[in-house]
Motif scaffolding. Structure first.
Motif, PDB file in Angstrom:
ATOM      1  N   ARG A  16      -2.641  -3.817   6.911  1.00 50.42           N
ATOM      2  CA  ARG A  16      -4.036  -3.762   7.033  1.00 50.42           C
ATOM      3  C   ARG A  16      -4.388  -5.421   6.906  1.00 50.42           C
ATOM      4  O   ARG A  16      -3.923  -6.089   5.988  1.00 50.42           O
ATOM      5  CB  ARG A  16      -4.604  -2.957   5.629  1.00 50.42           C
ATOM      6  CG  ARG A  16      -6.199  -3.113   5.959  1.00 50.42           C
ATOM      7  CD  ARG A  16      -6.783  -2.162   4.714  1.00 50.42           C
ATOM      8  NE  ARG A  16      -6.758  -2.926   3.400  1.00 50.42           N
ATOM      9  CZ  ARG A  16      -7.717  -2.719   2.319  1.00 50.42           C
ATOM     10  NH1 ARG A  16      -8.442  -1.809   2.576  1.00 50.42           N
ATOM     11  NH2 ARG A  16      -7.464  -3.332   1.237  1.00 50.42           N
ATOM     12  N   ARG A  43       0.750  -1.189   0.092  1.00 49.59           N
ATOM     13  CA  ARG A  43       0.081  -0.064   0.041  1.00 49.59           C
ATOM     14  C   ARG A  43       0.766   1.376   0.130  1.00 49.59           C
ATOM     15  O   ARG A  43       2.120   1.281  -0.014  1.00 49.59           O
ATOM     16  CB  ARG A  43      -1.055  -0.082   1.310  1.00 49.59           C
ATOM     17  CG  ARG A  43      -1.857  -1.312   1.127  1.00 49.59           C
ATOM     18  CD  ARG A  43      -2.771  -1.287   2.427  1.00 49.59           C
ATOM     19  NE  ARG A  43      -3.919   0.052   1.985  1.00 49.59           N
ATOM     20  CZ  ARG A  43      -4.855  -0.182   1.445  1.00 49.59           C
ATOM     21  NH1 ARG A  43      -5.320  -1.225   0.686  1.00 49.59           N
ATOM     22  NH2 ARG A  43      -5.684   0.951   1.379  1.00 49.59           N
ATOM     23  N   GLN A  89      -9.008  -2.887  14.882  1.00 52.50           N
ATOM     24  CA  GLN A  89      -8.819  -4.074  14.175  1.00 52.50           C
ATOM     25  C   GLN A  89      -8.666  -5.414  14.799  1.00 52.50           C
ATOM     26  O   GLN A  89      -9.012  -6.389  14.685  1.00 52.50           O
ATOM     27  CB  GLN A  89      -8.148  -4.009  12.910  1.00 52.50           C
ATOM     28  CG  GLN A  89      -8.283  -5.104  11.884  1.00 52.50           C
ATOM     29  CD  GLN A  89      -9.611  -5.547  11.078  1.00 52.50           C
ATOM     30  OE1 GLN A  89     -10.572  -4.700  11.288  1.00 52.50           O
ATOM     31  NE2 GLN A  89      -9.609  -6.333  10.435  1.00 52.50           N
ATOM     32  N   ASP A 135      -1.204  -5.604   2.627  1.00 52.11           N
ATOM     33  CA  ASP A 135      -2.477  -6.113   2.666  1.00 52.11           C
ATOM     34  C   ASP A 135      -2.189  -7.478   3.190  1.00 52.11           C
ATOM     35  O   ASP A 135      -1.536  -8.334   2.410  1.00 52.11           O
ATOM     36  CB  ASP A 135      -3.493  -6.262   1.394  1.00 52.11           C
ATOM     37  CG  ASP A 135      -4.210  -4.885   1.539  1.00 52.11           C
ATOM     38  OD1 ASP A 135      -4.825  -4.512   2.439  1.00 52.11           O
ATOM     39  OD2 ASP A 135      -4.332  -4.201   0.241  1.00 52.11           O
ATOM     40  N   PRO A 147     -10.842  -6.006   6.340  1.00 50.87           N
ATOM     41  CA  PRO A 147      -9.584  -5.642   6.546  1.00 50.87           C
ATOM     42  C   PRO A 147      -9.686  -4.183   7.273  1.00 50.87           C
ATOM     43  O   PRO A 147     -10.834  -3.518   7.214  1.00 50.87           O
ATOM     44  CB  PRO A 147      -9.153  -5.289   5.079  1.00 50.87           C
ATOM     45  CG  PRO A 147      -9.714  -6.208   4.190  1.00 50.87           C
ATOM     46  CD  PRO A 147     -11.130  -6.449   4.796  1.00 50.87           C
ATOM     47  N   GLY A 148      -8.658  -4.135   7.945  1.00 48.73           N
ATOM     48  CA  GLY A 148      -8.712  -2.836   8.791  1.00 48.73           C
ATOM     49  C   GLY A 148      -7.042  -2.729   9.497  1.00 48.73           C
ATOM     50  O   GLY A 148      -6.237  -3.583   9.426  1.00 48.73           O
ATOM     51  N   TYR A 149      -6.877  -1.589  10.290  1.00 47.96           N
ATOM     52  CA  TYR A 149      -5.672  -1.112  11.000  1.00 47.96           C
ATOM     53  C   TYR A 149      -6.020  -1.031  12.382  1.00 47.96           C
ATOM     54  O   TYR A 149      -7.245  -0.744  12.761  1.00 47.96           O
ATOM     55  CB  TYR A 149      -5.393  -0.017  10.439  1.00 47.96           C
ATOM     56  CG  TYR A 149      -4.872   0.116   8.879  1.00 47.96           C
ATOM     57  CD1 TYR A 149      -3.670  -0.108   8.346  1.00 47.96           C
ATOM     58  CD2 TYR A 149      -5.758   0.594   7.869  1.00 47.96           C
ATOM     59  CE1 TYR A 149      -3.098  -0.090   7.214  1.00 47.96           C
ATOM     60  CE2 TYR A 149      -5.556   0.810   6.449  1.00 47.96           C
ATOM     61  CZ  TYR A 149      -4.544   0.384   6.229  1.00 47.96           C
ATOM     62  OH  TYR A 149      -4.081   0.385   4.754  1.00 47.96           O
TER      63      TYR A 149
END
Length: 437
Positions: free
Chosen positions: A281, A180, A302, A240, A296-298
């Motif tokens: 992520r 990313r 998360q 990711d 998906p998340g940070y």
């Protein structure tokens, strides 16, 4: 609310009837007279039996916490108030959900309970993982002779979520083909701001003077191509990462304590925590009786979502998901890193190779079912030793096929920390050593 006769009632009634029948059969009034005390006892028991209309008990429950980590201790406090008349004998039993392990104290109390009195007690329990619902406290009210018993359930609701435990892992090396735009710790295969040497290029205005490669610049000057050369470093970005937990019943040894599956759950939780804290992520997909998906998340939020998703996970044997072929890989961006936690079945190999061919970087964390099973068997038996050798050869053949396909494989004996297995296969030092070979 149910009124019952106790075993004491049956014993007294049986003795009274036996004496009466014996007296009538032998025509002896003495035996009938001996039955009178037992009949009087029964009459007193009926007279003093608890009246359901006068029994008013209220229960309350407090948990020291509603959410805990695996194996943490939780204190359960109960209080039962007698809002009715005096009760000669009360037995209170907390119907704790299955899966909780008692650490200290007892989940029951008994004794007389005066009008307006509150009986309070506490016990400590723990659990490996799961969602637990506390429902009722079971109360048994008996008369002072113990002949009649009134049973009722007192509502005392409570909910406890025990998140899976995790192991603190050190940084591991992953190399997805796609990263990313945000800064992270994954090598982006592009030059830019970073800490590891990537190559050299011509100096451009604005470059830091400390990165000028004076030796390379001197060689250019000696070759009549005078220009400054600066060092370039590899960019480090976020990636990711999709974690797939295999929850198929067929993948795991059929054991009572499910230790192998619990180790896989802890591994998924540990990896998610590590990768999120490195700025990636991360998404989670549980593949078993059905698909459980954490988008998906940070960050810490998360991490909490993933731990909550892993909390109720159990093994399943759905025919739809019997093979990994139905894994919805489109949920993961093309070129991302996929981490699969699975003991692995032989029929999964073609799909994993196909996944690698599609451009995903695949990392397999495989808890070793053979080592786990052999600890419970007698190796001195010739048949057991032969079966172990055959099983190990088959497993090593499967793992070798995956390694040759470019899949990173961590063969993990769950008796040892996951950290050691990861560092041996994926640690940065090992990664650099392999790159120099």
């Amino acid at each position: 609310m149910t009124m019952k006769r106790t075993n004491g009632w049956r014993l007294v009634m049986g003795l009274a009837l036996a004496l009466i029948i014996l007296g009538l059969a032998l025509r002896q009034g003495t035996f009938i007279a001996l039955a009178l005390p037992f009949l009087i006892t029964l009459a007193v028991g009926i007279y003093t039996s608890p009246n359901p209309q006068n029994v008013r008990l209220n229960a309350q429950r407090w948990l020291s916490r509603e959410q805990a980590q695996g194996s943490e201790e939780i204190s359960v406090t109960l209080a039962v108030l007698n809002a009715g008349e005096r009760l000669d004998q009360v037995q209170l039993v907390d119907r704790a959900p299955s899966g909780l392990k008692l650490v200290r104290g007892e989940p029951y109390r008994s004794g007389p309970l005066a009008a307006g009195e509150t009986l309070r007690w506490e016990y400590t329990a723990s659990a490996e993982r799961g969602l637990f619902t506390f429902s009722n406290v079971h109360a048994s009210v008996t008369d002072w002779l113990g002949l009649t018993c009134l049973e009722l359930d007192l509502p005392a609701l409570g909910r406890l979520a025990v998140l899976p435990g995790y192991e603190k892992l050190e940084e591991i090396s992953i190399r997805p083909r796609r990263t990313r735009v945000y800064a992270g710790t994954v090598k982006a295969r592009e030059s830019g701001a970073g800490v590891e040497f990537f190559g050299t290029r011509q100096y451009q205005p604005g470059d830091e003077l400390r990165w000028i490669n004076w030796k390379a610049s001197a060689r250019r000057e000696a070759s009549a191509q005078a220009q400054l050369i600066t060092n370039a470093f590899e960019q480090e970005r976020a990636a990711d990462v999709g974690i797939v937990l295999d929850a198929r019943q067929a993948s795991y040894v059929q054991d009572g304590d499910r230790a192998l599956f619990e180790a896989a759950v802890r591994a998924a939780a540990s990896l998610a925590r590590l990768l999120l804290r490195l700025g990636n992520r991360v998404a989670l997909l549980t593949y078993g009786d059905f698909l459980a998906w954490a988008v998906p998340g940070y960050g810490k939020l998360q991490e909490q979502k993933i731990l909550e998703s892993l909390t109720p996970v159990s093994l399943g044997n759905s025919a739809v998901f019997a093979e990994l072929d139905n894994l919805p890989v489109r949920l993961f961006p093309r070129g991302s890193q996929i981490v699969i936690v699975s003991p692995l079945l032989e029929e999964d190999v073609p799909f994993l190779k196909h996944l690698r061919a599609q451009g995903y970087q695949v990392l397999l964390i495989s808890p070793d079912p053979i080592n786990y099973e052999m600890k419970r068997l007698d190796r001195r038996v010739a048949a057991v030793e032969l079966a172990e050798r055959i099983a190990r050869l088959e497993r090593e053949t499967v793992l070798t096929q995956l390694r040759r396909a470019g899949i990173q494989v961590v063969d993990w004996d769950i008796e040892h920390p996951l950290r050691a297995a990861l560092q041996g296969a994926l640690g940065r030092r090992w990664a650099r050593w392999r790159s120099m070979r």
